[in-house]
Design a protein around this motif. Structure first.
Motif, mmCIF file in Angstrom:
data_model
loop_
_atom_site.group_PDB
_atom_site.id
_atom_site.type_symbol
_atom_site.label_atom_id
_atom_site.label_comp_id
_atom_site.label_asym_id
_atom_site.label_seq_id
_atom_site.Cartn_x
_atom_site.Cartn_y
_atom_site.Cartn_z
ATOM 1 N N GLU A 131 0.847 -1.198 0.000
ATOM 2 C CA GLU A 131 0.000 0.000 0.000
ATOM 3 C C GLU A 131 0.881 1.246 0.000
ATOM 4 O O GLU A 131 1.801 1.366 0.812
ATOM 5 C CB GLU A 131 -0.912 -0.090 1.229
ATOM 6 C CG GLU A 131 -1.534 1.172 1.695
ATOM 7 C CD GLU A 131 -0.586 2.030 2.513
ATOM 8 O OE1 GLU A 131 -0.426 3.209 2.141
ATOM 9 O OE2 GLU A 131 -0.011 1.536 3.503
ATOM 10 N N PHE A 134 -2.346 7.825 0.410
ATOM 11 C CA PHE A 134 -2.062 9.008 1.236
ATOM 12 C C PHE A 134 -1.708 8.607 2.670
ATOM 13 O O PHE A 134 -2.237 7.631 3.202
ATOM 14 C CB PHE A 134 -3.274 9.952 1.268
ATOM 15 C CG PHE A 134 -3.674 10.471 -0.085
ATOM 16 C CD1 PHE A 134 -2.709 10.841 -1.018
ATOM 17 C CD2 PHE A 134 -5.016 10.606 -0.423
ATOM 18 C CE1 PHE A 134 -3.076 11.332 -2.261
ATOM 19 C CE2 PHE A 134 -5.387 11.089 -1.672
ATOM 20 C CZ PHE A 134 -4.419 11.447 -2.596
ATOM 21 N N LYS A 136 -5.691 4.528 5.234
ATOM 22 C CA LYS A 136 -5.014 3.226 5.405
ATOM 23 C C LYS A 136 -6.024 2.183 5.900
ATOM 24 O O LYS A 136 -6.002 1.035 5.477
ATOM 25 C CB LYS A 136 -3.861 3.335 6.420
ATOM 26 C CG LYS A 136 -2.821 4.413 6.109
ATOM 27 C CD LYS A 136 -1.824 4.036 5.057
ATOM 28 C CE LYS A 136 -0.755 5.108 4.903
ATOM 29 N NZ LYS A 136 -0.002 5.078 3.686
ATOM 30 N N SER A 156 5.382 6.027 6.197
ATOM 31 C CA SER A 156 6.656 6.489 6.751
ATOM 32 C C SER A 156 6.503 6.998 8.178
ATOM 33 O O SER A 156 7.502 7.177 8.867
ATOM 34 C CB SER A 156 7.289 7.553 5.854
ATOM 35 O OG SER A 156 6.340 8.399 5.303
HETATM 36 P P1 NAI Z 1 1.199 10.437 -3.492
HETATM 37 O O1 NAI Z 1 0.220 11.457 -3.063
HETATM 38 O O2 NAI Z 1 2.192 10.796 -4.548
HETATM 39 O O3 NAI Z 1 0.445 9.148 -4.013
HETATM 40 C C1 NAI Z 1 -0.624 8.557 -3.322
HETATM 41 C C2 NAI Z 1 -1.503 7.897 -4.350
HETATM 42 O O4 NAI Z 1 -2.473 7.113 -3.670
HETATM 43 C C3 NAI Z 1 -2.282 8.880 -5.214
HETATM 44 O O5 NAI Z 1 -2.046 8.570 -6.577
HETATM 45 C C4 NAI Z 1 -3.736 8.671 -4.823
HETATM 46 O O6 NAI Z 1 -4.623 8.824 -5.914
HETATM 47 C C5 NAI Z 1 -3.707 7.240 -4.338
HETATM 48 N N1 NAI Z 1 -4.754 6.931 -3.374
HETATM 49 C C6 NAI Z 1 -5.159 7.681 -2.325
HETATM 50 N N2 NAI Z 1 -6.118 7.029 -1.646
HETATM 51 C C7 NAI Z 1 -6.333 5.861 -2.276
HETATM 52 C C8 NAI Z 1 -7.186 4.758 -2.050
HETATM 53 N N3 NAI Z 1 -8.027 4.730 -1.028
HETATM 54 N N4 NAI Z 1 -7.119 3.722 -2.914
HETATM 55 C C9 NAI Z 1 -6.268 3.719 -3.948
HETATM 56 N N5 NAI Z 1 -5.439 4.744 -4.211
HETATM 57 C C10 NAI Z 1 -5.466 5.794 -3.373
HETATM 58 O O7 NAI Z 1 1.918 9.944 -2.163
HETATM 59 P P2 NAI Z 1 3.324 9.264 -2.001
HETATM 60 O O8 NAI Z 1 4.362 10.285 -1.800
HETATM 61 O O9 NAI Z 1 3.484 8.260 -3.077
HETATM 62 O O10 NAI Z 1 3.168 8.529 -0.590
HETATM 63 C C11 NAI Z 1 2.457 7.323 -0.461
HETATM 64 C C12 NAI Z 1 2.835 6.646 0.833
HETATM 65 O O11 NAI Z 1 4.225 6.422 0.828
HETATM 66 C C13 NAI Z 1 2.552 7.451 2.088
HETATM 67 O O12 NAI Z 1 2.167 6.547 3.095
HETATM 68 C C14 NAI Z 1 3.886 8.083 2.422
HETATM 69 O O13 NAI Z 1 4.038 8.353 3.770
HETATM 70 C C15 NAI Z 1 4.816 6.974 2.008
HETATM 71 N N6 NAI Z 1 6.162 7.391 1.687
HETATM 72 C C16 NAI Z 1 6.417 8.496 0.926
HETATM 73 C C17 NAI Z 1 7.713 8.866 0.625
HETATM 74 C C18 NAI Z 1 7.996 10.049 -0.233
HETATM 75 O O14 NAI Z 1 9.151 10.498 -0.262
HETATM 76 N N7 NAI Z 1 7.035 10.565 -0.952
HETATM 77 C C19 NAI Z 1 8.858 8.085 1.144
HETATM 78 C C20 NAI Z 1 8.492 6.914 1.867
HETATM 79 C C21 NAI Z 1 7.197 6.596 2.154
#
Ligand code: NAI
Ligand code: 3HC
Length: 696
Positions: free
Chosen positions: A379, A382, A388, A410
């Protein structure tokens, strides 16, 4: 004890190395080899000698377990063994399968002929241990592979498939199967045709154009591997192969090798080698734990992380199904993955065919029903507990029994996330770092209930996709980000005391980081952290302590993307320019707190920032969040750009001396109440400083 066997087949002596797992050239193996070569030489029933290893390894080089022990220098040392091979009056053929690295390749270069399996992996990776090939590799490889290729292999440690070296004098024959049989036939042919013994040392190197090649390589190395000495020493030794007689070159190589062997850089790099391997072993998870099968992966969220995470699996041939809530988000995610692959193709790293192969393994869905046959779901939606919860409830509903449910969170509590399912034992954290297809680190977060086989499977899978896995317990920020917070706060403290952001960046860059913390901030964008702080401040205004970064953001400066942050930037240029506006913001901030700035030395800046990492690392160790001090090093080396030649923060602290680290921390803490609050010493660190026992 013998580490080799001896047989005779059709008048050919076959000496087979027997030192698993990779036939490291132990004292016992070196000795057995000399004894058997002498035996073959003396036996009139033997016409030629074939030396070989196993299908996994001809030899992985010097036995690294002997490093730091007297065994490594116990005679016969490898140079002597190679001389013995070169001086035998009967032909010697090396039959090479699996890895043929470091001292293993040097040994093979002591044979008259070399027959290799096409897939054998050949290289001199000593530089990656902060060393150079010390048994003649720098003198012999250029004689058979050519100066340019040898220089590249030796200074970078690059490993090359035998197939790609077939047209060089390094290999006499490359075969698809039965390399030992082929080598025996080859030896018989040499005997039948009375071919001459081909000693590599007798080949002359053509010095024409050598100076240009060496100069270009020197400039590249001087601009590259900052702070590392081994690559340049490798170059010096190779240079000697061109301009010195063989024996003199060998002597020079030896001198340089011994210098490197006792260098802090090599100690650091060898520490990393064993630390990386230790990190994959979990004390209460048996090595023979039955793994779960992972043949298909599902990724939820096609954003920044989801796309990169998917690529890791596609790269190694594992199909991925990507899930989003809306079609346009899916389309964007898939387009980004394709664009990334196409960029890699433009750089010549993959072919157009490989791009299509990988894309063909990717499918998409808007429904969780597409996850029924998935073995592992990751997963990456957001960072919000309600979102989650919705995702994990769905995963629990649709996923088959025995599948693994992973979160890339994270900051959120993995145990709470696991509680959203009826199978918390199948839930694990797989914390990738951005960009997820590039960054090597993978923090594997073990929840209270995570099953051992889920953990073991995740570690093996991480290695399969080329990551450096480290297991972390559950806490805010896990290992890496938690340490990063401490590091950044220490930098801010140095700034409040009187240093400027650019002085701090430069001091840490001179220490070996590619970028200091303020340049990193400007690159990543300052607005995300600001939003988090504002939320915290709203939730708990009493406890919130404002930071200079708040003032920077209030001025609309979010980093490179807005043309200004801790520095200013000219349009289209990423070079940071020191900005008086920032100096003024910092001054006002200090003034408001009645701080009179003082001169802060570069050394103090480095000590503050690195010791903050060490102190937090020791707390992480103490709490059992990390299993070993060396795991913490692997996290910081692979996720946060800690300079490799310093071995990671915990290794570095050990080299400085824990006593000295604790003493410095106490001095920092004595400066003010705020400093005392920040520098609360880890009792474990203090205990080890007192007892002089290393932190393990
Ligand atoms: P992001 O905002 O770029 O992507 C999240 C994606 O999830 C979006 O495309 C959104 O449409 C989709 N989404 C949201 N709710 C959804 C649902 N219920 N079902 C299906 N898709 C859904 O966010 P990002 O940066 O990719 O972060 C994602 C996760 O990774 C978070 O938990 C974040 O804490 C973690 N993370 C992020 C890092 C970073 O540098 N961006 C590094 C390590 C972990
Ligand atoms: N000596 C002894 N043990 C070695 C070894 C070596 N040279 N190389 C690897 N091993 C051990 C590892 O520690 C590991 O042990 P473990 O199972 O107890 O953890 C086991 O072999 C398997 O290693 P990997 O997990 O790394 O397995 P891989 O298949 O992924 O990789 C490898 C195998 C490519 C050989 C990799 O281990 C490697 O790169 N080894 C180091 C090679 C090297 O640097 N050789 C040069 C040594 S210096 C030298 O030769 C000096 C000379 O010039 C004088």
């Amino acid at each position: 004890m013998s580490h080799a066997t001896y047989d005779i087949k059709d008048r050919i002596a076959l000496i087979t190395f027997q030192n698993p797992p990779v036939n490291g050239l132990s004292y016992a193996l070196r000795k057995s080899l000399v004894v058997f070569v002498d035996q073959a030489e003396a036996d009139s029933g033997v016409d030629a000698i074939v030396i070989t290893g196993s299908a996994r390894a001809f030899s992985g080089g010097a036995d690294v377990t002997e490093f730091g022990t007297p065994r490594v220098f116990q005679q016969p040392i490898l140079r002597v063994v190679i001389e013995v091979l070169e001086n035998v009056t009967k032909p010697v053929v090396a039959a090479i399968d699996g890895v043929c690295l470091g001292g293993g390749l040097e040994l093979a270069l002591g044979a008259d002929y070399r027959v290799a399996a096409a897939h054998a992996q050949i290289g001199l990776p000593e530089v990656k241990l902060g060393l150079l090939p010390g048994a003649g590799g720098t003198q012999r490889l250029p004689r058979v592979a050519g100066l340019e290729k040898a220089l590249h292999m030796i200074t970078t440690g690059q490993i090359i498939k035998a197939k790609a070296l077939a047209d060089t004098a390094l290999l006499d024959k490359v075969v698809e199967t039965d390399v030992v049989g082929a080598a025996i036939d080859f030896a018989k042919e040499v005997v039948a045709q009375k071919l001459p013994l081909k000693r590599v040392r007798d080949i002359d190197i053509n010095p024409e154009g050598a100076n240009e090649i060496l100069q270009a390589a020197r400039e590249k190395l001087q601009n590259g591997k900052k702070g590392q000495i081994a690559p340049l020493k490798c170059l010096d030794a190779v240079q000697a192969s061109v301009f010195m007689p063989f024996e003199e070159g060998l002597k020079y190589e030896r001198e340089l090798f011994l210098q490197l062997m006792s260098s802090p850089e090599s100690a650091a790099m060898r520490h990393i080698f064993s630390a990386e391997r230790a990190a994959t072993k979990i004390p209460d998870v048996p090595a023979d734990t039955l793994l779960r099968k992972v043949e298909k992966v599902g990724v939820i969220g096609a954003g920044t992380m989801g796309g990169g995470i998917s690529m890791n699996f596609l790269n190694v041939g594992i199909p991925v199904v990507l899930l989003e809530q809306k079609q346009d988000a899916l389309d964007r995610g898939v387009a980004t993955i394709r664009r990334n692959y196409e960029n890699t193709m433009k750089k010549g790293r993959i072919t157009a065919g490989q791009v299509e192969e990988r894309m063909a393994l990717l499918s998409t869905t808007l429904s969780y029903d597409g996850f029924a046959d998935v073995d592992l779901a990751i997963e990456a939606v957001f960072e919000n507990m309600d979102v989650k919860k919705a995702v994990f409830s769905e995963l629990d509903r649709v996923m088959k029994k025995g599948a693994i449910l992973a979160s890339n969170t994270s900051t959120l509590d993995l145990n709470v996330i696991a509680g959203f399912t009826s199978r918390p034992e199948d839930v694990i954290g797989l914390h990738f770092f951005s960009p997820a297809n590039v960054m090597k680190l993978l923090e594997i977060v073990r929840g209270d209930k995570t099953a051992k086989d889920v953990l073991a499977t995740s570690i093996v899978l991480a290695k399969k996709i080329g990551k450096k896995p480290v297991v972390s317990g559950v806490c805010d920020g896990f290992i890496g980000n938690r340490m990063l917070y401490a590091y950044r706060d220490a930098a801010d403290n140095a700034m409040l005391a009187g240093a400027s952001p650019s002085q701090i960046d430069k001091a840490l860059e001179s220490f070996g980081f590619a970028m200091g913390p303020y340049r990193v901030g400007d690159l990543a964008g300052l607005d995300i952290g600001w939003a988090v702080r504002k939320r915290r401040a709203e939730a708990n205004p009493e406890a919130y302590v404002p930071v200079v970064a708040d003032r920077i953001c209030e001025a609309g400066r979010f980093g490179q993307k807005t043309g200004a942050g801790w520095y200013k930037y000219e349009a289209g240029n990423r070079t940071p320019i020191v900005d008086p506006v920032v100096e003024n913001i910092v001054k006002e901030f200090r003034d408001a707190r009645g701080i009179t700035p003082r001169v802060v030395s570069d050394q103090e800046i480095v000590s503050r920032c690195i010791y903050a990492l060490v102190n937090e690392g020791a707390k992480i160790l103490e709490e059992g969040i990390a299993l070993r001090a060396s795991d913490i090093d692997i996290v910081y080396l692979n996720g946060y750009g800690f300079p490799a030649h310093r071995g990671g923060p915990m290794h570095y602290a050990q080299q400085v001396g824990l006593f000295n680290v604790v003493r410095a921390i106490k001095r920092f803490a004595a400066a003010s109440d705020a400093e005392a609050r920040f520098w609360q010493i880890s009792p474990l660190l203090e205990k080890h400083a007192e007892s002089n026992e290393p932190l393990k």
